[in-house]
Write a protein that holds these residues in place. Structure first.
Motif, PDB file in Angstrom:
ATOM      1  N   GLY A   1      22.618  20.764 -56.976  1.00 44.75           N
ATOM      2  CA  GLY A   1      23.387  19.451 -57.902  1.00 44.75           C
ATOM      3  C   GLY A   1      24.510  19.190 -57.270  1.00 44.75           C
TER       4      GLY A   1
ATOM      5  N   LEU B   1      25.039  15.178 -56.797  1.00 44.83           N
ATOM      6  CA  LEU B   1      24.762  14.155 -57.948  1.00 44.83           C
ATOM      7  C   LEU B   1      25.974  13.573 -58.541  1.00 44.83           C
ATOM      8  CD1 LEU B   1      22.157  16.573 -60.181  1.00 44.83           C
ATOM      9  CD2 LEU B   1      21.760  14.359 -59.020  1.00 44.83           C
TER      10      LEU B   1
ATOM     11  N   THR C   1      20.661   9.030 -59.397  1.00 47.90           N
ATOM     12  CA  THR C   1      20.752  10.277 -60.056  1.00 47.90           C
ATOM     13  C   THR C   1      19.584  10.440 -61.239  1.00 47.90           C
ATOM     14  OG1 THR C   1      22.582   9.866 -61.607  1.00 47.90           O
ATOM     15  CG2 THR C   1      23.033  10.912 -59.508  1.00 47.90           C
TER      16      THR C   1
ATOM     17  N   PRO D   1      16.152  12.477 -58.997  1.00 45.53           N
ATOM     18  CA  PRO D   1      17.186  13.895 -59.151  1.00 45.53           C
ATOM     19  C   PRO D   1      16.619  14.849 -58.169  1.00 45.53           C
ATOM     20  CG  PRO D   1      16.118  13.408 -61.280  1.00 45.53           C
ATOM     21  CD  PRO D   1      15.915  12.312 -60.558  1.00 45.53           C
TER      22      PRO D   1
ATOM     23  N   VAL E   1      17.726  14.118 -54.553  1.00 43.70           N
ATOM     24  CA  VAL E   1      19.120  14.436 -54.431  1.00 43.70           C
ATOM     25  C   VAL E   1      19.545  15.827 -54.182  1.00 43.70           C
ATOM     26  CG1 VAL E   1      21.417  14.019 -55.627  1.00 43.70           C
ATOM     27  CG2 VAL E   1      19.808  12.295 -55.940  1.00 43.70           C
ATOM     28  N   THR E   2      18.630  16.761 -55.019  1.00 44.76           N
ATOM     29  CA  THR E   2      18.907  18.132 -54.943  1.00 44.76           C
ATOM     30  C   THR E   2      18.533  18.513 -53.463  1.00 44.76           C
ATOM     31  OG1 THR E   2      18.689  18.571 -57.292  1.00 44.76           O
ATOM     32  CG2 THR E   2      18.210  20.113 -55.878  1.00 44.76           C
TER      33      THR E   2
END
Length: 183
Positions: free
Chosen positions: A99, A102, A110, A114, A117-118
């Motif tokens: 994370g 983020l 986000t 999410p 994004v990770t």
């Protein structure tokens, strides 16, 4: 944005100085000595001005002094040429924290994607490790012109390309999720 470039310039000051002197003189030992002196002067200047110095500044100074000294003592440029790899490995290790990316993205990204994004954060970590390994591979050749091309074009270009790919992918994924939620 100006502040970001100023910080990057400060973080890579000794490398930029090394490249400038090397390209102007074609003398690795002179460029190494000037880079060491420049790194020390940069820290002294910041201390005089009362600017706080972070861990990375001291770590970079230590690397410049240790690897630069090894280059000067052995007359082998491979030590100083490997310095950017250490930075890439350290940044890659930090990017392995789940994370981390983020906080750098807008809320719409986000909140909408999410999990992507990770995954992107881990992809950035992998890129840093690959670029670091490439830097060591190029440094081991001792070819200064190839190394200069690699650190000025390949390293920068790979990060710009990765950012562009991430930007486009996130735009498409967020748009797709929003359209799907409306339907």
């Amino acid at each position: 944005m100006k502040d970001v470039f100023a910080r990057l310039g400060a973080d890579f000051f000794s490398t930029i100085l090394f490249l400038a002197i090397y390209l102007a003189t074609d003398n690795v030992l002179l460029a190494t000595g000037v880079a060491i002196a420049g790194a020390i002067a940069q820290v002294i200047y910041a201390r005089i001005k009362g600017k706080p110095l972070g861990y990375m500044t001291y770590a970079s100074l230590a690397l410049v002094i240790v690897l630069g000294s090894a280059t000067l003592l052995t007359h082998d440029p491979r030590f100083v040429l490997a310095k950017p790899a250490i930075g890439h490995f350290a940044i890659g290790a930090i990017m392995l924290k789940r994370g981390w990316l983020l906080r750098y993205l807008p809320a719409i990204v986000t909140e909408t994607i999410p999990e992507y994004v990770t995954v992107a954060g881990y992809a950035w970590a992998a890129l840093m490790f690959v670029l670091g390994a490439g830097t060591i591979g190029i440094a081991m050749t001792g070819d200064m012109k190839l190394w200069t091309f690699y650190v000025t074009v390949v390293l920068v270009g790979a990060k710009i390309a990765a950012f562009a790919i991430q930007y486009v992918a996130f735009r498409l994924l967020v748009g797709s999720r929003i359209r799907a939620a409306r339907a």
